[in-house]
Design a protein around this motif. Structure first.
Motif, short mmCIF file in Angstrom:
data_model
loop_
_atom_site.label_atom_id
_atom_site.label_comp_id
_atom_site.label_asym_id
_atom_site.label_seq_id
_atom_site.Cartn_x
_atom_site.Cartn_y
_atom_site.Cartn_z
N ASP A 1 0.81 -1.23 0.00
CA ASP A 1 0.00 0.00 0.00
C ASP A 1 0.84 1.28 0.00
O ASP A 1 0.47 2.28 -0.61
N GLY A 2 1.98 1.26 0.70
CA GLY A 2 2.83 2.45 0.72
C GLY A 2 3.37 2.79 -0.67
O GLY A 2 3.46 3.96 -1.04
N PHE A 3 3.70 1.77 -1.43
CA PHE A 3 4.18 1.99 -2.80
C PHE A 3 3.06 2.53 -3.67
O PHE A 3 3.29 3.43 -4.50
N TYR B 1 3.05 5.90 -5.92
CA TYR B 1 2.75 5.96 -7.35
C TYR B 1 1.64 6.98 -7.63
O TYR B 1 1.70 7.72 -8.62
N LYS B 2 0.65 7.03 -6.76
CA LYS B 2 -0.41 8.03 -6.93
C LYS B 2 0.16 9.44 -6.86
O LYS B 2 -0.21 10.32 -7.64
N GLU B 3 1.07 9.65 -5.91
CA GLU B 3 1.68 10.96 -5.77
C GLU B 3 2.49 11.34 -7.01
O GLU B 3 2.62 12.53 -7.35
N MET B 4 3.02 10.33 -7.70
CA MET B 4 3.78 10.56 -8.94
C MET B 4 2.86 10.80 -10.13
O MET B 4 3.33 11.02 -11.25
N GLY B 5 1.54 10.74 -9.91
CA GLY B 5 0.59 10.97 -10.98
C GLY B 5 0.26 9.75 -11.80
O GLY B 5 -0.24 9.85 -12.93
N ILE B 6 0.54 8.57 -11.24
CA ILE B 6 0.28 7.31 -11.95
C ILE B 6 -0.88 6.60 -11.27
O ILE B 6 -0.93 6.50 -10.05
N ASP B 7 -1.81 6.11 -12.06
CA ASP B 7 -3.00 5.46 -11.51
C ASP B 7 -2.64 4.16 -10.79
O ASP B 7 -1.72 3.44 -11.17
N VAL B 8 -3.38 3.87 -9.75
CA VAL B 8 -3.34 2.56 -9.09
C VAL B 8 -4.65 1.86 -9.44
O VAL B 8 -5.74 2.41 -9.21
N SER C 1 6.39 11.30 -0.69
CA SER C 1 6.24 11.41 0.78
C SER C 1 6.52 10.08 1.47
O SER C 1 7.15 10.04 2.53
N TYR C 2 6.04 8.99 0.90
CA TYR C 2 6.24 7.67 1.51
C TYR C 2 7.73 7.35 1.63
O TYR C 2 8.20 6.89 2.68
N PHE C 3 8.48 7.58 0.57
CA PHE C 3 9.92 7.29 0.61
C PHE C 3 10.64 8.24 1.56
O PHE C 3 11.57 7.82 2.28
N ARG D 1 9.40 9.61 4.29
CA ARG D 1 9.09 9.19 5.66
C ARG D 1 10.01 8.06 6.12
O ARG D 1 10.38 7.98 7.30
N LEU D 2 10.34 7.18 5.21
CA LEU D 2 11.18 6.03 5.55
C LEU D 2 12.66 6.32 5.35
O LEU D 2 13.49 5.43 5.62
N ASP D 3 13.00 7.53 4.89
CA ASP D 3 14.37 7.85 4.54
C ASP D 3 14.89 6.82 3.53
O ASP D 3 16.02 6.34 3.61
N ALA D 4 14.01 6.48 2.57
CA ALA D 4 14.33 5.44 1.57
C ALA D 4 15.15 6.04 0.44
O ALA D 4 15.04 7.24 0.13
N GLU D 5 15.97 5.20 -0.17
CA GLU D 5 16.82 5.68 -1.26
C GLU D 5 17.22 4.53 -2.16
O GLU D 5 17.19 3.36 -1.77
N LEU D 6 17.61 4.87 -3.39
CA LEU D 6 18.18 3.89 -4.30
C LEU D 6 19.59 3.54 -3.82
O LEU D 6 20.39 4.43 -3.53
N VAL D 7 19.87 2.26 -3.73
CA VAL D 7 21.20 1.81 -3.31
C VAL D 7 22.11 1.75 -4.52
O VAL D 7 21.81 1.06 -5.50
N ASP D 8 23.22 2.48 -4.45
CA ASP D 8 24.19 2.47 -5.53
C ASP D 8 24.96 1.14 -5.49
O ASP D 8 25.57 0.80 -4.47
N PRO D 9 24.94 0.36 -6.58
CA PRO D 9 25.63 -0.94 -6.57
C PRO D 9 27.14 -0.86 -6.65
O PRO D 9 27.82 -1.88 -6.56
N GLY D 10 27.70 0.33 -6.80
CA GLY D 10 29.14 0.48 -6.82
C GLY D 10 29.80 -0.15 -8.03
O GLY D 10 30.86 -0.78 -7.92
N LEU D 11 29.20 0.02 -9.19
CA LEU D 11 29.73 -0.59 -10.41
C LEU D 11 31.03 0.09 -10.82
O LEU D 11 31.11 1.33 -10.92
N GLU D 12 32.06 -0.72 -11.07
CA GLU D 12 33.38 -0.20 -11.38
C GLU D 12 33.33 0.71 -12.60
O GLU D 12 33.97 1.78 -12.62
N ARG D 13 32.59 0.31 -13.62
CA ARG D 13 32.55 1.07 -14.87
C ARG D 13 31.85 2.43 -14.69
O ARG D 13 32.00 3.30 -15.54
#
Length: 580
Positions: free
Chosen positions: A198-200, A204-211, A476-478, A480-492
Motif C-alpha cells: 500500500d505504501g508503494f 505511485y499516486k503521488e507521482m501521478g500514476i494510476d493505481v 512522501s512515503y519514501f 518518511r522512511l528515509d528510503a533511497e536507491l542503493v548504488d551498486p558500486g559498479l566499477e565502470r
C-alpha cells in the motif's frame, strides 16, 4: 551473511528436495510414463509437453477417435514444482534447460548469461515465478496486420482468454473488470491483498500514476497487485490445470525424458514421422497420421526445425543439413531487457514462517508511459518487498544472476533495512538476436545470441525510463522512511555523476538481468502462417512463444496460453472434431 553462504544454503535445500523425488509424492497427478515402440503411430505428435503443449494435448485427447503422443524432454513435476513458495529453488536444476547465452559485446561486462527455461511437463508454467498478464490491444493488432488475419486481434482472442482463466479474486469478480476475464476456465488466478504494497501505491499516486484494480483493455497504464497462477495452494501450471485431468485418458501417451531429434518428411515435403531419442538412449521412429505440433519453446523449437532441414539455407548448408524449406528460423529473437534496482526501505521486522503453498513475496506490476497520450506503455515494473537478508541475496544472485560481489555490496548497504527489489523491463525493444545450431548433435544446446541493446535507441530509452521511475525517491512515503536507491558500486560507473544520463546508461548495462520472456524465433508471417502452419512444408505447426512476430507488453506466458487455445480451435475446425 553473504552470497557464498546463501548459495551454499540453496544447494543444500535443492539436494534435500531432490531426495523427496524418491517418494514420488506427486506422481499420481501426471500421465504415466509411456514406453514407445519403434514404428508406432498417433494422429498427433506433440513435441514438447510444456506450457502450450499440455493445453493442446488436453483438448485433443477428449475426442474419442484422436490419439496423441507427447514427446517431453524432461520429467514429471515433483513436490517442489507444485509448491508456489519453492520456486526460488527450481533454477539450475533438472527441471531447467540451463541454457547460456554467448558473450554479448553490447553488455558490460560481456559475460555469458544464464537462461531459465522449463524442462519438465508444463514447461515454464511449472518452474517460473507464476506471474500472469495479457498484452496491450495494439500488440495483437500488429500481429493481425503482419499475418493479414483479423482473428489475431485482442477483441477476437478474448473468448480464448476467458476459456482459459478461472479468476478467483473477489476484487475482480465484484468489479466491472470481470468482463475482461474468465471465471469458468481451468487456470486459477489470484492476487494478494495483504496491504504490504500500500505504501508503494501511495507513492505511485503521488507521482501521478494510476493505481488500478486490474490492468486490461480499459485500463492500460498504472500499478496493481500482480495476478499469479496459484489456486487452492497449488501452482496452476498447464500440466496441473489442463493435462492432469486427462492423465488416465487412453488416447494420451506421454514419453518423458525423450528428445525429438528430427521431423522426417517425404518427397512431397509432408511430415510423416518424428525421430526420437528415448530415455534409454535408443533411437526410434514414431509415425504421424495427421500433424506434428512443435511446442518446444523459443530455443528448442528452432533447433529442432533446423535439424530437420527447415531454416536459413546458408546456415543449414554450413552444417551439411539438407534444406527442405529456406526460412528465417532462429532469427528475430526478442526479450524484454530487464534492469534490477534496489531501494533501501524501512527497518527489518520479524517475519512469520513461509507458507510453501503461497509465493514468498507479493508482487506488484506496473505499466508506465512517459507520455500519457500514447497508446502503449514504455516500461513494465515487477517489484516486491524483501524482508530478510537471505531472501534478498537469493533473489539478487541466484534468480536475477547479478554478480555476487555486487549483491554483497548491496546487502551491506541495506544493513538492517528492508529491500524494495525492482525489475525494470524495457517494453518493445528494437534489438533482435538469433538462435543458431552449435552442431548437428540434438543433445547439444543451440547457440543463443540475445544481442540486447544492439539497437542503440534501446539503451537510450531504458536509461531515460530508469530515471523516470527513480522519481519515486521524492515521494512522501519514501521520505518518511528515509528510503533511497542503493548504488551498486559498479566499477565502470565510477566518476560518472549519479543521476546523469551517462550514469543511467552505465547502470542499465551493469545491472542487466532478464525475466526470460523470449519470443520470435519461428515468427508468424515469416516462418509460420496465421494458422501456425510451417511455411513450405505440410503437416507441421508451431505453437509456442517462438511464433510471436513481435513481443507483447506483458509477461509472455499469458499469451502462450492464447496461442495454444488458438491452435486448438484451428485443429478442431480443420479436422471436424467435436466442440469443446
Amino acid at each position: 551473511m553473504d552470497v557464498a553462504s546463501v548459495l551454499s544454503n540453496v544447494a543444500k535445500k535443492q539436494n534435500i528436495l531432490k531426495l523427496l523425488t524418491v517418494l514420488q509424492l506427486t506422481a499420481y497427478l501426471w500421465p504415466p510414463d509411456a514406453t514407445l515402440k519403434d514404428g508406432e503411430s498417433a494422429d498427433f505428435i506433440i513435441i514438447g509437453g510444456g506450457t502450450a503443449g499440455s493445453i493442446i494435448a488436453s483438448y485433443l485427447v477428449k475426442h474419442k477417435n484422436i490419439s496423441v503422443i507427447v514427446i517431453e524432454a524432461g520429467g514429471m513435476g515433483e513436490f517442489e514444482t507444485q509448491q508456489p513458495g519453492l520456486y526460488p529453488f527450481l533454477a539450475k536444476t533438472e527441471y531447467d534447460w540451463k541454457f547460456t547465452t554467448e558473450p554479448d559485446v553490447t553488455m558490460k561486462p560481456p559475460n555469458k548469461r544464464i537462461i531459465q527455461q522449463g524442462k519438465v511437463l508444463g514447461g515454464c508454467s511449472q518452474i517460473g515465478f507464476a506471474g500472469y498478464g495479457i498484452g496491450h490491444p495494439k500488440d495483437y493488432a500488429k500481429w493481425a496486420a503482419i499475418t493479414n488475419d483479423s482473428s489475431w486481434t485482442l477483441e477476437n482472442l478474448y473468448p480464448l482468454i476467458k476459456r482459459t482463466e478461472k479468476v478467483t479474486d473477489k476484487t475482480i469478480l465484484n468489479s466491472p473488470d470481470v468482463v475482461f476475464h474468465g471465471t469458468e476456465g481451468k487456470l486459477r488466478l489470484k492476487k494478494y491483498h495483504s496491504g504490504i504494497n500500500d505504501g508503494f501505491f501511495e507513492a505511485y499516486k503521488e507521482m501521478g500514476i494510476d493505481v488500478l484494480n486490474d490492468i486490461n483493455s480499459n485500463h492500460t497504464f498504472g500499478y496493481t497487485n500482480s495476478f499469479n497462477t496459484i489456486g487452492d495452494g497449488n501452482r496452476q501450471s498447464t500440466a496441473y490445470s489442463f493435462l492432469s485431468p486427462e492423465r488416465e485418458n487412453p488416447n494420451l501417451k506421454v514419453a518423458y525424458h525423450s528428445l525429438a531429434t528430427k521431423i522426417i518428411f517425404d518427397v512431397n515435403k509432408r511430415a510423416v514421422a518424428v525421430r526420437v531419442l528415448t530415455k534409454d538412449k535408443k533411437y526410434i521412429t514414431i509415425y504421424v497420421k495427421k500433424e506434428v505440433i512443435v511446442t518446444a519453446g523459443a530455443f528448442k523449437s528452432p533447433q529442432l526445425l533446423m535439424l530437420s532441414g527447415i531454416g536459413p539455407r546458408y546456415h543449414l548448408e554450413s552444417k551439411r543439413i539438407k534444406v527442405i524449406s529456406d526460412l528465417p528460423v532462429g532469427q528475430n529473437l526478442q526479450d524484454q531487457p530487464s534492469t534490477v534496482m534496489v531501494y533501501k526501505m524501512g527497518p527489518k521486522r520479524p517475519v512469520p514462517p513461509q507458507n510453501p503453498h503461497e509465493l514468498p513475496t507479493q508482487l506488484m506490476e506496473g505499466r508506465v508511459a512517459i507520455d500519457k497520450c500514447q497508446n502503449r506503455a514504455d516500461y513494465l515494473i515487477r517489484s516486491s518487498l524483501f524482508l530478510t537478508n537471505l531472501s534478498f541475496l537469493q533473489a539478487c544472485s541466484f534468480i536475477f544472476n547479478i554478480r555476487n560481489e555486487v549483491c554483497d555490496r548491496l546487502q551491506k548497504a541495506l544493513s538492517q533495512r528492508q529491500a524494495h527489489l525492482v525489475t525494470h523491463l524495457l517494453l518493445y525493444p528494437g534489438s533482435r538476436g538469433e538462435v543458431l545450431l552449435r552442431s548437428t548433435n540434438p543433445e547439444e544446446n543451440p547457440i543463443i545470441k540475445p544481442r540486447y541493446y544492439s539497437n542503440p535507441r534501446d539503451l537510450e530509452r531504458h536509461a531515460e525510463y530508469l530515471e523516470h521511475y527513480n522519481r519515486i525517491v521524492n515521494t512522501s512515503y519514501f521520505r518518511r522512511l528515509d528510503a533511497e536507491l542503493v548504488d551498486p558500486g559498479l566499477e565502470r560507473c565510477k566518476g560518472l555523476k549519479k543521476g546523469s544520463n551517462a550514469y543511467w546508461k552505465c547502470y542499465v548495462l551493469g545491472m542487466a538481468s532478464t525475466l526470460h520472456n523470449y519470443v520470435g524465433t519461428c515468427a508468424m508471417g515469416s516462418v509460420v502462417d496465421s494458422e501456425l502452419r510451417l511455411i513450405g512444408v505440410k503437416r507441421v505447426r508451431v505453437a509456442d512463444a517462438s511464433v510471436m512476430p513481435e513481443i507483447v507488453g506483458a509477461t509472455v506466458q499469458g499469451t502462450v496460453y492464447i496461442i495454444a487455445q488458438k491452435l486448438v480451435d484451428i485443429l478442431f475446425k480443420e479436422y471436424n472434431l467435436s466442440t469443446h
